[in-house]
Write an enzyme that holds these catalytic residues in place. Structure first.
Site, PDB file in Angstrom:
ATOM      1  CB  SER A 174      -0.952   0.011   1.195  1.00 44.41           C
ATOM      2  OG  SER A 174      -1.782  -1.141   1.193  1.00 44.41           O
ATOM      3  NE  ARG A 175       3.889   2.314  -4.818  1.00 45.17           N
ATOM      4  CZ  ARG A 175       3.870   1.088  -5.345  1.00 45.17           C
ATOM      5  NH1 ARG A 175       3.772   0.027  -4.560  1.00 45.17           N
ATOM      6  NH2 ARG A 175       3.958   0.910  -6.651  1.00 45.17           N
ATOM      7  CG  LEU A 176       0.904   2.753   4.097  1.00 44.62           C
ATOM      8  CD1 LEU A 176      -0.100   2.226   5.116  1.00 44.62           C
ATOM      9  CD2 LEU A 176       1.023   4.274   4.205  1.00 44.62           C
TER      10      LEU A 176
END
Length: 217
Positions: free
Chosen positions: A195-197
Protein backbone atom coordinates in the site's frame (compact mmCIF):
# COMPACT_ATOMS: atom_id res chain seq x y z
CA UNK A 1 4.03 1.67 -24.65
CA UNK A 2 1.39 4.34 -24.08
CA UNK A 3 1.53 6.90 -21.28
CA UNK A 4 -1.38 5.13 -19.59
CA UNK A 5 0.39 1.77 -19.75
CA UNK A 6 3.45 3.40 -18.28
CA UNK A 7 1.40 5.02 -15.52
CA UNK A 8 -0.16 1.65 -14.68
CA UNK A 9 3.21 -0.05 -14.09
CA UNK A 10 3.39 -0.82 -10.38
CA UNK A 11 3.93 -3.66 -7.98
CA UNK A 12 3.25 -4.30 -4.33
CA UNK A 13 6.23 -4.74 -2.05
CA UNK A 14 5.68 -7.50 0.48
CA UNK A 15 8.98 -9.28 1.16
CA UNK A 16 10.34 -7.70 4.31
CA UNK A 17 10.03 -5.07 7.02
CA UNK A 18 12.42 -2.59 8.61
CA UNK A 19 11.92 -1.90 12.31
CA UNK A 20 13.98 0.27 14.59
CA UNK A 21 14.61 -2.73 16.85
CA UNK A 22 16.29 -4.57 13.96
CA UNK A 23 18.51 -1.68 12.83
CA UNK A 24 22.15 -1.37 13.85
CA UNK A 25 23.24 1.74 15.73
CA UNK A 26 25.93 2.57 13.15
CA UNK A 27 24.61 3.58 9.72
CA UNK A 28 27.54 2.33 7.63
CA UNK A 29 27.51 -1.03 9.40
CA UNK A 30 23.78 -1.24 8.72
CA UNK A 31 24.57 -0.58 5.07
CA UNK A 32 27.21 -3.30 5.07
CA UNK A 33 24.61 -5.76 6.39
CA UNK A 34 22.22 -4.88 3.58
CA UNK A 35 25.01 -5.02 0.99
CA UNK A 36 26.02 -8.49 2.22
CA UNK A 37 22.41 -9.61 1.85
CA UNK A 38 22.25 -8.18 -1.68
CA UNK A 39 25.41 -10.10 -2.60
CA UNK A 40 24.10 -13.29 -0.98
CA UNK A 41 20.87 -12.95 -2.96
CA UNK A 42 22.98 -12.87 -6.15
CA UNK A 43 21.42 -9.67 -7.39
CA UNK A 44 22.79 -8.16 -10.58
CA UNK A 45 25.51 -5.58 -9.85
CA UNK A 46 24.81 -5.23 -6.10
CA UNK A 47 27.68 -2.72 -5.77
CA UNK A 48 26.30 -0.39 -8.45
CA UNK A 49 25.40 3.06 -7.18
CA UNK A 50 24.04 6.23 -8.70
CA UNK A 51 26.36 9.15 -7.95
CA UNK A 52 24.90 12.65 -8.16
CA UNK A 53 27.12 15.74 -8.29
CA UNK A 54 26.46 19.43 -8.91
CA UNK A 55 28.13 22.05 -11.10
CA UNK A 56 28.98 24.77 -8.60
CA UNK A 57 28.76 27.52 -11.23
CA UNK A 58 25.37 26.66 -12.73
CA UNK A 59 23.70 24.55 -10.04
CA UNK A 60 23.02 21.85 -12.65
CA UNK A 61 23.03 18.36 -11.08
CA UNK A 62 24.17 15.28 -12.97
CA UNK A 63 23.99 11.57 -12.17
CA UNK A 64 25.71 8.42 -13.37
CA UNK A 65 26.25 4.84 -12.21
CA UNK A 66 29.60 3.80 -10.77
CA UNK A 67 30.67 0.83 -8.65
CA UNK A 68 31.33 0.83 -4.91
CA UNK A 69 34.85 -0.47 -4.25
CA UNK A 70 35.09 -0.36 -0.49
CA UNK A 71 33.84 0.95 2.85
CA UNK A 72 37.06 2.28 4.46
CA UNK A 73 36.99 2.01 8.25
CA UNK A 74 33.20 1.57 8.07
CA UNK A 75 33.12 5.35 7.71
CA UNK A 76 32.99 6.07 3.99
CA UNK A 77 32.00 4.91 0.52
CA UNK A 78 34.89 4.41 -1.92
CA UNK A 79 34.71 4.63 -5.71
CA UNK A 80 37.22 5.31 -8.49
CA UNK A 81 37.15 7.47 -11.60
CA UNK A 82 39.04 9.88 -13.85
CA UNK A 83 39.67 13.11 -11.94
CA UNK A 84 39.28 15.07 -15.18
CA UNK A 85 35.84 13.61 -15.94
CA UNK A 86 32.69 15.64 -15.49
CA UNK A 87 32.11 14.13 -12.06
CA UNK A 88 35.71 14.85 -11.08
CA UNK A 89 35.48 18.47 -12.17
CA UNK A 90 32.18 18.92 -10.37
CA UNK A 91 33.52 17.37 -7.17
CA UNK A 92 36.50 19.70 -7.32
CA UNK A 93 34.17 22.69 -7.38
CA UNK A 94 31.52 21.32 -5.00
CA UNK A 95 32.66 18.39 -2.83
CA UNK A 96 29.16 17.54 -1.60
CA UNK A 97 27.44 14.61 -3.31
CA UNK A 98 24.70 12.02 -2.99
CA UNK A 99 24.71 8.34 -3.87
CA UNK A 100 21.91 5.82 -3.99
CA UNK A 101 21.60 2.06 -4.28
CA UNK A 102 18.49 0.26 -5.55
CA UNK A 103 18.07 -3.47 -5.03
CA UNK A 104 14.66 -4.35 -6.51
CA UNK A 105 15.19 -8.05 -5.78
CA UNK A 106 15.06 -7.21 -2.08
CA UNK A 107 12.65 -4.26 -2.49
CA UNK A 108 15.24 -1.96 -0.93
CA UNK A 109 16.84 1.41 -1.54
CA UNK A 110 19.62 3.25 0.28
CA UNK A 111 20.27 6.98 -0.07
CA UNK A 112 23.51 8.56 1.16
CA UNK A 113 24.56 12.21 1.43
CA UNK A 114 27.96 13.51 2.43
CA UNK A 115 31.22 15.25 1.67
CA UNK A 116 33.66 13.76 -0.84
CA UNK A 117 37.44 13.71 -0.56
CA UNK A 118 40.16 12.12 -2.66
CA UNK A 119 41.32 8.73 -1.44
CA UNK A 120 44.95 8.34 -0.32
CA UNK A 121 47.28 7.97 -3.29
CA UNK A 122 48.67 4.65 -2.04
CA UNK A 123 45.14 3.21 -1.91
CA UNK A 124 44.37 4.42 -5.43
CA UNK A 125 47.63 3.04 -6.80
CA UNK A 126 47.17 -0.36 -5.17
CA UNK A 127 43.66 -0.69 -6.58
CA UNK A 128 44.65 0.56 -10.03
CA UNK A 129 47.45 -1.97 -10.31
CA UNK A 130 45.15 -4.79 -9.16
CA UNK A 131 42.82 -4.19 -12.14
CA UNK A 132 43.04 -6.21 -15.36
CA UNK A 133 45.71 -4.87 -17.73
CA UNK A 134 43.02 -3.94 -20.26
CA UNK A 135 41.35 -1.71 -17.68
CA UNK A 136 44.67 -0.09 -16.83
CA UNK A 137 45.26 0.65 -20.51
CA UNK A 138 41.75 2.04 -20.86
CA UNK A 139 42.28 4.47 -17.98
CA UNK A 140 45.36 5.86 -19.72
CA UNK A 141 43.71 5.97 -23.15
CA UNK A 142 40.34 7.53 -22.42
CA UNK A 143 39.99 11.31 -22.00
CA UNK A 144 36.81 10.68 -20.05
CA UNK A 145 33.88 13.05 -20.68
CA UNK A 146 35.70 14.87 -23.50
CA UNK A 147 34.37 14.90 -27.07
CA UNK A 148 36.21 12.43 -29.34
CA UNK A 149 36.07 12.13 -33.11
CA UNK A 150 35.19 8.46 -33.42
CA UNK A 151 35.37 5.02 -31.89
CA UNK A 152 38.36 4.36 -34.12
CA UNK A 153 40.19 7.34 -32.63
CA UNK A 154 39.65 5.95 -29.13
CA UNK A 155 40.90 2.52 -30.14
CA UNK A 156 43.95 4.12 -31.74
CA UNK A 157 44.72 5.86 -28.46
CA UNK A 158 44.49 2.53 -26.67
CA UNK A 159 46.88 0.92 -29.16
CA UNK A 160 49.34 3.78 -28.69
CA UNK A 161 49.22 3.40 -24.92
CA UNK A 162 49.71 -0.34 -25.21
CA UNK A 163 52.80 0.23 -27.37
CA UNK A 164 54.15 2.78 -24.90
CA UNK A 165 53.86 0.38 -21.97
CA UNK A 166 54.77 -2.83 -23.77
CA UNK A 167 56.37 -5.30 -21.38
CA UNK A 168 55.44 -3.22 -18.35
CA UNK A 169 53.10 -4.90 -15.85
CA UNK A 170 51.48 -3.46 -13.88
CA UNK A 171 51.20 -0.01 -15.42
CA UNK A 172 51.83 3.09 -13.33
CA UNK A 173 48.67 4.81 -12.16
CA UNK A 174 47.75 7.84 -14.29
CA UNK A 175 47.95 11.10 -12.31
CA UNK A 176 44.42 11.92 -13.49
CA UNK A 177 42.87 8.70 -12.12
CA UNK A 178 42.10 7.65 -8.56
CA UNK A 179 39.62 7.17 -5.77
CA UNK A 180 37.12 9.27 -3.89
CA UNK A 181 35.64 8.60 -0.48
CA UNK A 182 32.21 9.94 0.36
CA UNK A 183 32.04 10.61 4.11
CA UNK A 184 28.33 10.38 4.95
CA UNK A 185 26.40 12.62 7.28
CA UNK A 186 22.98 11.22 6.34
CA UNK A 187 21.94 7.71 5.26
CA UNK A 188 18.37 6.59 4.62
CA UNK A 189 17.25 2.96 4.41
CA UNK A 190 14.05 2.28 2.49
CA UNK A 191 12.21 -1.02 2.64
CA UNK A 192 9.23 -1.49 0.33
CA UNK A 193 5.94 -2.33 2.04
CA UNK A 194 2.35 -2.90 0.83
CA UNK A 195 0.00 0.00 0.00
CA UNK A 196 3.02 2.29 -0.49
CA UNK A 197 3.36 2.54 3.30
CA UNK A 198 7.07 1.86 3.07
CA UNK A 199 9.51 1.71 5.97
CA UNK A 200 12.03 4.57 5.95
CA UNK A 201 14.69 4.88 8.64
CA UNK A 202 17.09 7.80 8.39
CA UNK A 203 20.41 8.15 10.21
CA UNK A 204 21.82 11.65 10.78
CA UNK A 205 25.36 12.17 12.07
CA UNK A 206 25.16 14.57 15.02
CA UNK A 207 28.30 15.37 17.03
CA UNK A 208 29.95 12.18 15.85
CA UNK A 209 27.04 9.87 16.69
CA UNK A 210 24.27 8.49 14.51
CA UNK A 211 20.71 9.51 15.39
CA UNK A 212 17.89 7.36 13.96
CA UNK A 213 14.39 8.57 13.03
CA UNK A 214 11.48 7.18 11.05
CA UNK A 215 10.22 9.12 8.02
CA UNK A 216 6.75 8.99 6.52
CA UNK A 217 6.74 7.18 3.15
Amino acid sequence: MTDQQLADLRQSYTQRTLAEADAQLDAVRQFRTWLDEAVAARLDEPSALTLSTVDAATGQPSSRVVLLKGLPDDAGFLFYTNYDSRKGRELAGQPLAAISFFWPGLERQVRVEGRVEKAPEALSTAYFQSRPRSSQLGAWASPQSQVIGSREALEAREQAVEAEFIGQDPLPRPPHWGGYILRPHRIEFWQGRPSRLHDRLVYDLVNGAWKIARLAP
